[in-house]
Motif scaffolding. Structure first.
Motif, PDB file in Angstrom:
ATOM      1  N   GLU A  33     -14.507  -7.022  -5.834  1.00 43.92           N
ATOM      2  CA  GLU A  33     -14.550  -6.057  -6.930  1.00 43.92           C
ATOM      3  C   GLU A  33     -15.211  -6.634  -8.074  1.00 43.92           C
ATOM      4  O   GLU A  33     -16.076  -5.607  -8.519  1.00 43.92           O
ATOM      5  N   GLU A  57     -18.875  -6.463  -6.871  1.00 43.86           N
ATOM      6  CA  GLU A  57     -19.419  -4.950  -6.934  1.00 43.86           C
ATOM      7  C   GLU A  57     -19.740  -4.533  -8.323  1.00 43.86           C
ATOM      8  O   GLU A  57     -20.994  -3.779  -8.481  1.00 43.86           O
ATOM      9  N   LYS A  58     -18.834  -4.671  -9.135  1.00 43.56           N
ATOM     10  CA  LYS A  58     -19.226  -4.124 -10.701  1.00 43.56           C
ATOM     11  C   LYS A  58     -20.231  -4.887 -11.335  1.00 43.56           C
ATOM     12  O   LYS A  58     -21.117  -4.361 -11.969  1.00 43.56           O
ATOM     13  N   ASN A 111     -22.912  -6.134  -9.803  1.00 40.46           N
ATOM     14  CA  ASN A 111     -24.080  -5.601  -9.305  1.00 40.46           C
ATOM     15  C   ASN A 111     -24.485  -4.256  -9.975  1.00 40.46           C
ATOM     16  O   ASN A 111     -25.659  -4.129 -10.050  1.00 40.46           O
ATOM     17  N   ASP A 112     -23.350  -3.362 -10.039  1.00 41.92           N
ATOM     18  CA  ASP A 112     -23.621  -2.104 -10.731  1.00 41.92           C
ATOM     19  C   ASP A 112     -24.248  -2.357 -12.386  1.00 41.92           C
ATOM     20  O   ASP A 112     -25.564  -1.895 -12.564  1.00 41.92           O
ATOM     21  N   VAL A 113     -23.764  -3.222 -13.045  1.00 45.82           N
ATOM     22  CA  VAL A 113     -24.390  -3.641 -14.264  1.00 45.82           C
ATOM     23  C   VAL A 113     -25.689  -4.271 -14.195  1.00 45.82           C
ATOM     24  O   VAL A 113     -26.446  -3.704 -15.040  1.00 45.82           O
ATOM     25  N   CYS A 114     -25.632  -5.108 -13.250  1.00 45.52           N
ATOM     26  CA  CYS A 114     -27.156  -5.534 -13.380  1.00 45.52           C
ATOM     27  C   CYS A 114     -28.323  -4.727 -12.728  1.00 45.52           C
ATOM     28  O   CYS A 114     -29.293  -5.127 -13.075  1.00 45.52           O
ATOM     29  N   GLY A 115     -27.958  -3.731 -12.091  1.00 44.22           N
ATOM     30  CA  GLY A 115     -28.752  -2.865 -11.792  1.00 44.22           C
ATOM     31  C   GLY A 115     -29.089  -1.687 -13.030  1.00 44.22           C
ATOM     32  O   GLY A 115     -30.334  -1.038 -12.625  1.00 44.22           O
ATOM     33  N   ILE A 116     -28.533  -1.648 -13.929  1.00 42.34           N
ATOM     34  CA  ILE A 116     -29.019  -1.021 -15.009  1.00 42.34           C
ATOM     35  C   ILE A 116     -29.197  -1.686 -16.438  1.00 42.34           C
ATOM     36  O   ILE A 116     -29.484  -0.865 -17.183  1.00 42.34           O
ATOM     37  N   PRO A 176     -34.091  -3.698 -12.436  1.00 42.71           N
ATOM     38  CA  PRO A 176     -32.926  -3.980 -11.600  1.00 42.71           C
ATOM     39  C   PRO A 176     -32.893  -5.237 -10.913  1.00 42.71           C
ATOM     40  O   PRO A 176     -33.756  -5.687 -10.315  1.00 42.71           O
ATOM     41  N   GLU A 206     -30.386  -7.583  -8.100  1.00 39.93           N
ATOM     42  CA  GLU A 206     -29.551  -7.479  -7.350  1.00 39.93           C
ATOM     43  C   GLU A 206     -28.544  -8.944  -7.281  1.00 39.93           C
ATOM     44  O   GLU A 206     -29.063 -10.060  -7.103  1.00 39.93           O
TER      45      GLU A 206
END
Length: 219
Positions: free
Chosen positions: A137, A140-141, A143-148, A153, A155
């Motif tokens: 988890e 996953e989070k 990854n979300d942050v590093c994408g924006i 972005p 990964e």
């Protein structure tokens, strides 16, 4: 030129395997190691030697100043390193607060500056019970942050997130890797102690693979 990636490389067996996996997959890795004041700083010497032998670009960054903010770990403070099985509750004393979030943030910034697309790190299932920042988890989070977090972005890649230390070693042995080039022990003495949780988990992985650990142990 092949795809550039950043590999968080501690000098331990997990990140050693991840680094070689990136190479095997045809990536151009930029290895990034951190001196965060860990007592087993010896691992950084192992990391430097491996990268030199492979011709891999390698940086060691001193972030030990963070210990004025995030102390209280047996890895960085004057607290005895616990002995015994890796999953014992005592191993929680080896948690460095927010370590992987800090390291991943720095590695992501480095990746953006290199125009690299990915950051690799060696979280695995054996860490889940002890280290919150190695859990699926968290990855996953992040990854979300590093994408924006940047215009480009990045990964976060964790090839062994759902695998055990035994499985990581199995994969590495199939690649013909020499684990005598890695350091795992939480004590930074001349030889590995064989008693701390990290040593115990490593030795169990070799036993499970019917292999002999090339490191020398005190016990």
């Amino acid at each position: 030129m092949s795809e550039k990636v950043v590999v968080i490389y501690s000098g331990g067996m997990d990140s050693f395997t991840v680094l070689h996996k990136a190479l095997k997959d045809g990536k151009t890795p930029y290895a990034l190691s951190f001196d965060y004041g860990q007592r087993h700083k010896k691992e950084l010497d192992y990391a430097a030697r491996v990268c030199e032998s492979l011709g891999v670009n390698h940086k060691i960054v001193d972030i030990s100043a963070i210990n004025s903010l995030v102390g209280g770990s047996a890895l960085t403070s004057d607290i005895e390193v616990p002995e015994g099985h890796y999953e014992e509750p005592s191993m929680q004393t080896t948690v460095v607060p927010n370590r992987n979030m800090i390291l991943l943030s720095l590695a992501t910034g480095y990746a953006v500056s290199l125009e690299a697309t990915k950051v690799y790190y060696g979280a695995h299932s054996g860490d889940h019970a002890i280290y919150p920042d190695c859990r699926p988890e968290f990855v996953e989070k992040m990854n979300d942050v590093c994408g924006i977090a940047n215009y480009t972005p990045v990964e976060i890649v964790t090839p062994y997130l759902k695998e055990s230390k035994t499985a990581i070693l199995t994969d590495g042995l199939k690649m013909g890797l020499d684990y005598g080039q890695t350091w795992t022990c939480y004590n930074g003495r001349e030889h590995a102690c064989g008693k701390c949780g990290a040593c115990q988990e490593r030795l169990e992985a070799f036993t499970d693979n019917n292999a002999t650990d090339p490191l020398t142990y005190e016990v």
